[in-house]
Enzyme design. Structure first.
Site, mmCIF file in Angstrom:
data_model
loop_
_atom_site.group_PDB
_atom_site.id
_atom_site.type_symbol
_atom_site.label_atom_id
_atom_site.label_comp_id
_atom_site.label_asym_id
_atom_site.label_seq_id
_atom_site.Cartn_x
_atom_site.Cartn_y
_atom_site.Cartn_z
ATOM 1 N N THR A 209 0.734 -1.403 -0.084
ATOM 2 C CA THR A 209 0.000 -0.165 0.077
ATOM 3 C C THR A 209 0.742 1.234 0.040
ATOM 4 O O THR A 209 1.773 1.660 0.573
ATOM 5 C CB THR A 209 -1.055 0.077 1.316
ATOM 6 O OG1 THR A 209 -1.787 -0.861 1.366
ATOM 7 C CG2 THR A 209 -1.840 1.293 1.202
ATOM 8 N N LYS B 123 -8.443 0.497 -1.807
ATOM 9 C CA LYS B 123 -8.015 0.717 -0.088
ATOM 10 C C LYS B 123 -8.521 1.962 0.115
ATOM 11 O O LYS B 123 -8.350 2.360 1.116
ATOM 12 C CB LYS B 123 -6.527 0.585 -0.137
ATOM 13 C CG LYS B 123 -5.870 -0.829 -0.548
ATOM 14 C CD LYS B 123 -4.493 -0.884 -0.722
ATOM 15 C CE LYS B 123 -3.806 -1.857 -1.198
ATOM 16 N NZ LYS B 123 -2.505 -1.883 -1.597
ATOM 17 N N GLY C 260 -8.668 6.128 3.180
ATOM 18 C CA GLY C 260 -7.671 5.140 3.102
ATOM 19 C C GLY C 260 -7.153 4.446 4.071
ATOM 20 O O GLY C 260 -7.152 5.179 5.295
ATOM 21 N N SER D 30 3.481 1.541 2.757
ATOM 22 C CA SER D 30 4.900 1.372 2.602
ATOM 23 C C SER D 30 5.769 2.398 1.514
ATOM 24 O O SER D 30 6.886 2.615 1.783
ATOM 25 C CB SER D 30 5.199 -0.118 1.738
ATOM 26 O OG SER D 30 4.893 -1.013 2.609
ATOM 27 N N CYS E 278 8.998 1.985 -4.737
ATOM 28 C CA CYS E 278 8.547 1.196 -3.521
ATOM 29 C C CYS E 278 7.943 -0.137 -4.346
ATOM 30 O O CYS E 278 7.158 0.004 -5.094
ATOM 31 C CB CYS E 278 7.355 1.846 -2.686
ATOM 32 S SG CYS E 278 6.923 0.504 -1.476
ATOM 33 N N THR F 70 4.315 -1.108 -3.946
ATOM 34 C CA THR F 70 3.354 -0.062 -4.626
ATOM 35 C C THR F 70 3.274 -0.366 -6.038
ATOM 36 O O THR F 70 4.357 -0.324 -6.685
ATOM 37 C CB THR F 70 3.584 1.332 -4.199
ATOM 38 O OG1 THR F 70 3.954 1.389 -2.781
ATOM 39 C CG2 THR F 70 2.929 2.361 -4.960
#
Length: 176
Positions: A6, A38, A50, A129, A164, A167
């Site tokens: 996420t 999310k 979220g 993250s 990331c 992601t």
């Protein structure tokens, strides 16, 4: 196995609030899902929320926040504070492993199980993250460009997804 996932980002500018979440859910070293949702609109579409963390926990917390919004007639600050108090003191809720961002047209808050209800100095918040990457990019774009809040969110999320590994670039975006 530890679940990692996420990036959630919210930006408010020019009277608009825009939130985005990526779709990736990672379990260990594998991508388990690429199209997770999310983020949600709550309270008749007047609040966007979220979550980062466990999906079941995040969804349960969203439900609790919606109950608080109904109880306090849409007052996001009061609802966020009451949720954080419950989350910190209730035995069941204390075990939930998620963090929320909730925003309306005037306010935005990071809400955690530690009792945190944090309103940022600038109207940008990110969790998950890739949250630090998305927030950094959004702050630079917010401060140095004339992009709309939606454009800022889209660009910052793209940047986070390129940095990331938890992601992806499958974004869900909601706007108030």
């Amino acid at each position: 196995m530890k679940s990692r996932s996420t990036t959630i980002l919210v930006v408010r500018k020019d009277g608009k609030t825009v939130i985005a979440g990526d779709g990736q859910v990672t379990l260990g070293s594998s991508v388990m899902k690429a199209t997770a949702k999310k983020i949600r609109k709550l309270h008749d579409g007047k609040v966007v929320v979220g979550f980062a963390g466990s999906a079941a926990d995040g969804l349960a917390l969203m439900e609790r926040l919606e109950e608080k919004l109904n109880k306090y007639r849409g007052n996001l600050l009061k609802s966020a504070v009451e949720l954080a108090k419950d989350w910190r003191t209730d035995k069941f809720l204390r075990r939930l492993e998620a963090v929320l961002i909730a925003a309306d047209r005037e306010n935005m808050f990071l809400i955690s199980g530690n009792g945190d209800v944090i309103e940022p100095d600038e109207p940008i918040l990110a969790i998950g993250s890739g949250g630090d990457f998305a927030r950094s990019a959004a702050l630079a774009l917010y401060r140095k460009t004339d992009l709309s809040p939606r454009q800022i969110v889209e660009e910052a999320m793209k940047i986070a997804s390129q940095i990331c590994i938890y992601t992806n670039d499958n974004f869900t975006i909601e706007e108030l």
